[in-house]
Design an enzyme around this catalytic site. Structure first.
Site, PDB file in Angstrom:
ATOM      1  N   HIS A 184     125.852 -17.118  46.380  1.00 25.81           N
ATOM      2  CA  HIS A 184     126.411 -15.818  46.744  1.00 25.81           C
ATOM      3  C   HIS A 184     127.795 -15.629  46.118  1.00 25.81           C
ATOM      4  CE1 HIS A 184     128.396 -13.192  50.049  1.00 25.81           C
ATOM      5  NE2 HIS A 184     127.758 -12.412  49.190  1.00 25.81           N
TER       6      HIS A 184
HETATM    7 CA    CA Z   1     124.563 -14.632  43.001  1.00 29.35          CA
END
Ligand code: CA
Ligand code: V1P
Ligand code: ZN
Length: 392
Positions: A184
């Site tokens: 992320h």
């Molecule tokens: Ca990513």
């Protein structure tokens, strides 16, 4: 003789610095800056440098780093000394300041130089876009998306992406950030949580308990108080192990396509972390070089000023293949290059298979089980489509 020529009607710049590549995080650490040397040697062996403007990037200055980072943090980063004995994997020092010195973000020789050089390449790339000297700027040494204002995280000390986007915002009303690293893009997302001038889209493996950094759920879309212009401007695409090229391309094209329609960015930054490829030491996906590269191709076809950054990528031979293929897409010679690796490549022994496009069987033996049912992918597309109604 390679047949590779400059792309017609637009310019590509390539930003690197051989001094970045000399640094190392420690013998057992997965982040290997020499993967940049390997990538560059493959790119040059194909003759691609003749189709680009090549720059040795400079180190970013203290003031440039301070555009995003706190001076307390930068001052500390500039004075810490390497640890005499490298730490064991997973061992954490309870009195770490700014999360520096653990197993993820070790203190190594020349750390501050390493950080300022990767940020320098990113800033040079952004400046080439701002001055319209480049249409696509490539900085494979950049893309360190986890670093926070006053904290190191996940192998990242300085957030060169945030610094580059801040530079773009001096000339561009709206910037779209897209992140195809398997992790992320939390640091970039957080940095622009309260503005509607940057939209962030991260595709990543999501498992809050077992996969770093544990953030980036589908409904984490920015703080939703009514006075926050940045609400709804963070898109997260949480995925499970084993996603394939076909599924990933469907998601990428649909989600990025609809986001561009709605948000109308004037510049795009794509973080091309190569740890989303099959066979990565830390990653969990089944992406091939073709599927990873298709994301670059899609972005290029939007015909907006574009920066390509690197990021993660822990199986160096696959990192080099992906970033070589993606460089060929940027200069529009993907159909001209030979899928068989050039013979005179230095480091040839690194590539066990002679091709730029190894099959899943060649990479893994047995492909990883795909845990992404089609229904879940449709739910993701539906959520994002609903979210985009709130934009503008
Ligand atoms: Ca990513
Ligand atoms: O899982 C963790 C933390 C350390 N534990 C206390 C939990 N860290 C991960 C960090 C991954 C960073 C990815 C960076 C990027 O997105 C951008 C450049 O790609 C981690 C992992 C892992 N398997 O997730 N650290 C390590 N492995 C590690 C292994 C050996 C030595 C040092 C760190
Ligand atoms: Zn990563």
């Amino acid at each position: 003789e390679s047949g590779i020529t400059r792309p017609k009607g637009y310019n590509v710049s390539f930003h690197c610095n051989p001094d970045i590549e000399k640094h190392h995080f420690g013998m057992t650490h997965p982040m290997k800056p020499w993967r940049l040397t390997l990538s560059k040697s493959l790119i040059y062996s194909y003759g691609m440098s003749f189709a680009m403007d090549n720059y040795i990037s400079r180190a970013a200055t203290y003031d440039e780093l301070a555009d995003f980072h706190s001076t307390d943090y930068l001052d500390f980063l500039g004075t810490v000394l390497p640890e005499p004995v490298p730490r064991d994997v997973e061992s954490q020092n309870p009195d770490l300041k700014f999360n520096l010195g653990g197993s993820d973000c070790p203190l190594f020789e020349g750390l501050y130089d390493y950080c300022s050089m990767s940020a320098g390449g990113a800033l040079d790339a952004a400046r080439k876009l701002c001055s319209n000297q480049s249409d696509i700027a490539i900085a494979w040494g950049g893309g360190l998306h986890h670093a926070k204002k006053a904290e190191a995280s996940g192998f990242c000390y300085i957030n060169d992406i945030v610094i580059a986007i801040l530079q773009l915002l001096r000339y561009h009303p709206r910037v779209l950030y897209i992140d195809i690293d398997v992790h992320h893009g939390d640091g970039v997302e957080e940095a622009f949580f309260s503005t509607d001038r940057v939209m962030t889209v991260s595709f990543h493996k999501y498992d809050p308990n077992n996969f770093f950094p544990g953030t980036g759920a589908l409904d984490d879309n920015g703080p939703k108080n009514e006075h926050n212009p940045g609400a709804h401007h963070a898109i997260n695409v949480p995925l499970n192990d084993g996603i394939t090229d076909e599924q990933y391309d469907m998601l990428f094209n649909t989600i990025v396509g609809r986001t561009v329609e709605k948000f109308r960015p004037s510049a795009v930054v794509l973080q091309c972390g190569a740890d989303s490829l099959a066979g990565d030491r830390l990653g969990r996906f089944n992406l091939q070089v073709q599927g990873h590269g298709a994301c670059v191709d899609f972005c290029k076809k939007m015909k907006l000023p574009l920066i390509l950054f690197g990021g993660g990528g822990y199986t160096p031979r696959n990192v080099a293949r992906a970033w070589t293929y993606e460089t060929s897409i940027a200069i529009d010679c993907q159909d001209k290059i030979d899928p068989i690796l050039p013979h005179h490549t230095p480091w040839r022994e690194q590539f066990r298979h002679e091709t730029l496009f190894p099959t899943l069987e060649q990479i893994l033996g047995e492909p990883r089980q795909n845990k992404n049912p089609q229904k879940r992918l449709q739910d993701i597309v539906h959520h994002v489509t609903e979210q985009l109604r709130f934009v503008q």
